[in-house]
Design a protein around this motif. Sequence first.
Motif, PDB file in Angstrom:
ATOM      1  N   ALA A  23      64.296 -18.036  20.752  1.00 11.30           N
ATOM      2  CA  ALA A  23      63.889 -17.530  19.435  1.00 11.30           C
ATOM      3  C   ALA A  23      62.433 -17.083  19.456  1.00 11.30           C
ATOM      4  O   ALA A  23      62.074 -16.057  18.850  1.00 11.30           O
ATOM      5  CB  ALA A  23      64.106 -18.592  18.363  1.00 11.30           C
ATOM      6  N   ILE A  24      61.584 -17.827  20.143  1.00 15.21           N
ATOM      7  CA  ILE A  24      60.167 -17.446  20.254  1.00 15.21           C
ATOM      8  C   ILE A  24      60.039 -16.090  20.942  1.00 15.21           C
ATOM      9  O   ILE A  24      59.281 -15.222  20.508  1.00 15.21           O
ATOM     10  CB  ILE A  24      59.379 -18.531  21.014  1.00 15.21           C
ATOM     11  CG1 ILE A  24      59.245 -19.786  20.143  1.00 15.21           C
ATOM     12  CG2 ILE A  24      58.002 -18.017  21.417  1.00 15.21           C
ATOM     13  CD1 ILE A  24      58.627 -20.976  20.864  1.00 15.21           C
ATOM     14  N   GLU A  25      60.812 -15.908  21.997  1.00 16.65           N
ATOM     15  CA  GLU A  25      60.773 -14.633  22.736  1.00 16.65           C
ATOM     16  C   GLU A  25      61.242 -13.481  21.849  1.00 16.65           C
ATOM     17  O   GLU A  25      60.598 -12.424  21.783  1.00 16.65           O
ATOM     18  CB  GLU A  25      61.662 -14.744  23.973  1.00 16.65           C
ATOM     19  CG  GLU A  25      61.571 -13.561  24.926  1.00 16.65           C
ATOM     20  CD  GLU A  25      60.309 -13.557  25.747  1.00 16.65           C
ATOM     21  OE1 GLU A  25      59.870 -12.454  26.114  1.00 16.65           O
ATOM     22  OE2 GLU A  25      59.756 -14.633  26.012  1.00 16.65           O
ATOM     23  N   LYS A  26      62.357 -13.691  21.153  1.00 18.31           N
ATOM     24  CA  LYS A  26      62.990 -12.609  20.380  1.00 18.31           C
ATOM     25  C   LYS A  26      62.302 -12.364  19.035  1.00 18.31           C
ATOM     26  O   LYS A  26      62.043 -11.206  18.660  1.00 18.31           O
ATOM     27  CB  LYS A  26      64.467 -12.954  20.152  1.00 18.31           C
ATOM     28  CG  LYS A  26      65.242 -11.969  19.289  1.00 18.31           C
ATOM     29  CD  LYS A  26      66.705 -12.378  19.175  1.00 18.31           C
ATOM     30  CE  LYS A  26      67.498 -11.448  18.268  1.00 18.31           C
ATOM     31  NZ  LYS A  26      67.071 -11.557  16.855  1.00 18.31           N
ATOM     32  N   ASP A  27      61.982 -13.427  18.317  1.00 24.08           N
ATOM     33  CA  ASP A  27      61.514 -13.283  16.944  1.00 24.08           C
ATOM     34  C   ASP A  27      59.997 -13.342  16.796  1.00 24.08           C
ATOM     35  O   ASP A  27      59.475 -13.167  15.702  1.00 24.08           O
ATOM     36  CB  ASP A  27      62.141 -14.383  16.060  1.00 24.08           C
ATOM     37  CG  ASP A  27      63.659 -14.287  16.028  1.00 24.08           C
ATOM     38  OD1 ASP A  27      64.177 -13.152  16.110  1.00 24.08           O
ATOM     39  OD2 ASP A  27      64.318 -15.346  15.935  1.00 24.08           O
ATOM     40  N   PHE A  28      59.302 -13.585  17.902  1.00 25.33           N
ATOM     41  CA  PHE A  28      57.838 -13.639  17.837  1.00 25.33           C
ATOM     42  C   PHE A  28      57.218 -12.677  18.849  1.00 25.33           C
ATOM     43  O   PHE A  28      56.630 -11.660  18.484  1.00 25.33           O
ATOM     44  CB  PHE A  28      57.368 -15.078  18.073  1.00 25.33           C
ATOM     45  CG  PHE A  28      55.883 -15.278  17.907  1.00 25.33           C
ATOM     46  CD1 PHE A  28      55.099 -14.408  17.159  1.00 25.33           C
ATOM     47  CD2 PHE A  28      55.253 -16.365  18.516  1.00 25.33           C
ATOM     48  CE1 PHE A  28      53.726 -14.612  17.011  1.00 25.33           C
ATOM     49  CE2 PHE A  28      53.882 -16.573  18.374  1.00 25.33           C
ATOM     50  CZ  PHE A  28      53.121 -15.688  17.624  1.00 25.33           C
ATOM     51  N   PHE A  29      57.402 -12.959  20.145  1.00 25.73           N
ATOM     52  CA  PHE A  29      56.765 -12.137  21.166  1.00 25.73           C
ATOM     53  C   PHE A  29      57.251 -10.684  21.138  1.00 25.73           C
ATOM     54  O   PHE A  29      56.449  -9.744  21.269  1.00 25.73           O
ATOM     55  CB  PHE A  29      56.995 -12.733  22.553  1.00 25.73           C
ATOM     56  CG  PHE A  29      56.259 -14.018  22.799  1.00 25.73           C
ATOM     57  CD1 PHE A  29      55.215 -14.410  21.985  1.00 25.73           C
ATOM     58  CD2 PHE A  29      56.602 -14.847  23.863  1.00 25.73           C
ATOM     59  CE1 PHE A  29      54.526 -15.594  22.207  1.00 25.73           C
ATOM     60  CE2 PHE A  29      55.927 -16.028  24.099  1.00 25.73           C
ATOM     61  CZ  PHE A  29      54.893 -16.411  23.265  1.00 25.73           C
ATOM     62  N   ASP A  30      58.553 -10.475  20.973  1.00 26.88           N
ATOM     63  CA  ASP A  30      59.089  -9.110  20.964  1.00 26.88           C
ATOM     64  C   ASP A  30      58.611  -8.327  19.750  1.00 26.88           C
ATOM     65  O   ASP A  30      58.626  -7.084  19.760  1.00 26.88           O
ATOM     66  CB  ASP A  30      60.623  -9.135  20.980  1.00 26.88           C
ATOM     67  CG  ASP A  30      61.185  -9.516  22.345  1.00 26.88           C
ATOM     68  OD1 ASP A  30      60.383  -9.639  23.292  1.00 26.88           O
ATOM     69  OD2 ASP A  30      62.407  -9.713  22.462  1.00 26.88           O
ATOM     70  N   VAL A  31      58.183  -9.032  18.712  1.00 23.59           N
ATOM     71  CA  VAL A  31      57.681  -8.366  17.503  1.00 23.59           C
ATOM     72  C   VAL A  31      56.206  -7.991  17.657  1.00 23.59           C
ATOM     73  O   VAL A  31      55.787  -6.877  17.314  1.00 23.59           O
ATOM     74  CB  VAL A  31      57.865  -9.271  16.268  1.00 23.59           C
ATOM     75  CG1 VAL A  31      57.246  -8.617  15.022  1.00 23.59           C
ATOM     76  CG2 VAL A  31      59.343  -9.547  16.026  1.00 23.59           C
ATOM     77  N   ILE A  32      55.402  -8.920  18.197  1.00 19.41           N
ATOM     78  CA  ILE A  32      53.959  -8.661  18.269  1.00 19.41           C
ATOM     79  C   ILE A  32      53.557  -7.821  19.478  1.00 19.41           C
ATOM     80  O   ILE A  32      52.535  -7.125  19.446  1.00 19.41           O
ATOM     81  CB  ILE A  32      53.149  -9.972  18.248  1.00 19.41           C
ATOM     82  CG1 ILE A  32      53.418 -10.808  19.510  1.00 19.41           C
ATOM     83  CG2 ILE A  32      53.439 -10.766  16.991  1.00 19.41           C
ATOM     84  CD1 ILE A  32      52.502 -12.034  19.622  1.00 19.41           C
ATOM     85  N   ALA A  33      54.359  -7.870  20.563  1.00 24.20           N
ATOM     86  CA  ALA A  33      53.982  -7.158  21.790  1.00 24.20           C
ATOM     87  C   ALA A  33      53.763  -5.666  21.578  1.00 24.20           C
ATOM     88  O   ALA A  33      52.730  -5.116  22.005  1.00 24.20           O
ATOM     89  CB  ALA A  33      55.015  -7.403  22.883  1.00 24.20           C
ATOM     90  N   PRO A  34      54.680  -4.935  20.929  1.00 26.47           N
ATOM     91  CA  PRO A  34      54.451  -3.487  20.732  1.00 26.47           C
ATOM     92  C   PRO A  34      53.200  -3.193  19.910  1.00 26.47           C
ATOM     93  O   PRO A  34      52.506  -2.209  20.169  1.00 26.47           O
ATOM     94  CB  PRO A  34      55.721  -3.031  20.000  1.00 26.47           C
ATOM     95  CG  PRO A  34      56.750  -4.063  20.313  1.00 26.47           C
ATOM     96  CD  PRO A  34      56.002  -5.343  20.406  1.00 26.47           C
ATOM     97  N   LYS A  35      52.911  -4.045  18.935  1.00 24.20           N
ATOM     98  CA  LYS A  35      51.721  -3.843  18.103  1.00 24.20           C
ATOM     99  C   LYS A  35      50.446  -4.030  18.920  1.00 24.20           C
ATOM    100  O   LYS A  35      49.507  -3.228  18.830  1.00 24.20           O
ATOM    101  CB  LYS A  35      51.737  -4.825  16.928  1.00 24.20           C
ATOM    102  CG  LYS A  35      52.937  -4.689  16.003  1.00 24.20           C
ATOM    103  CD  LYS A  35      52.929  -3.366  15.248  1.00 24.20           C
ATOM    104  CE  LYS A  35      54.085  -3.287  14.260  1.00 24.20           C
ATOM    105  NZ  LYS A  35      54.110  -1.990  13.545  1.00 24.20           N
TER     106      LYS A  35
END
Length: 336
Positions: free
Chosen positions: A16-28
């Motif tokens: 969940a951390i990978e999908k709902d946190f890191f994957d969201v902030i990485a592109p930004k």
Amino acid sequence: MEKIFYEVVEKKDVKAIEKDFFDVIAPKLNQVNEGYYFLTGMSDDTTAELIITVEGEIKNIVFAEELIDAAPKLSHWKFTALKPAMDIQKISVSMGDYQFSKDTIFFYSNEQEEYPDEIDLVFVFKGNAENKDKITTGVCIFLDNYLGELNFATQIDTFTVVGINEAEKELVPIEKLKDFLQWREREFVEKYKSAERADKEAEFSILRADLENGRPLLACMDMSLLKYDAKTSYPWVAVLKIYYDGDNNDGLPEKEDFEKLSDIENKVIDELQGEGYLYIGRESADNVKESYFAGKDFRKISKVFNAIKQDNPEYRISPGIFKDKYWQYFKYYTEN
């Protein structure tokens, strides 16, 4: 969003951390600068921590530091630039059958007569050392946690990892490494704190050679600077590589590219003037121009190189920054 992210981290679900946190902030964050990596977890019962790491890449350190400096103050969140140093008692790295801890890693220092300020260490693994790649990786992960990312990336010049049967000197407990590095750093700073090189002393020479493929190499190097007796006071070597289309000119830039590349280089020189950096010279060959600098620090030139890369998208630009106290990168010019 910070409340949603906090809840994700608090649940400690790795997927969940990978999908709902890191994957969201990485592109930004990649829009700000490339090369960020992330670690997260609960700093305490009510505070989540986000660590921005650059995996020891020198040219990206300053951007992680500045990003965290600009981060907002949020309740229940702690933001950290680069992996911090940890208590050695709490560090234990497992990789298959290998265990890396204060009980299995030792070190000793090699003194080099030709390079007395070089910090050249040998890390000794007490255990099965048949898989050299695995034990090197394990030791590096341990040191990254023990010293912290910034210190591991900047305080050691060269090192090797060996098994205990290959050790050639008395072993020093790894717990003493921090004190050793701090002592060497104080000694180094004190020795070279007043060393300054005046730009007016420059003596550039035009040099030509042939590559193995028969193409020409043209260089313009400050030979007086390469003989400077206090090179170690400018221990950070920076190389700006710019790729161009020189196929119609035997690998050398044609007139239009030559002028543009000269303008880019002059802009870097102007930006670094008076900032503790030296311009060493340049080299063009085989569709690549390299511009060389040395500095007392790596942060300012990291930012200048990054701006040059962003401002000139028509070229493929590859900046590189590394510690080289004795400028061994330029041995070709000093030994020939």
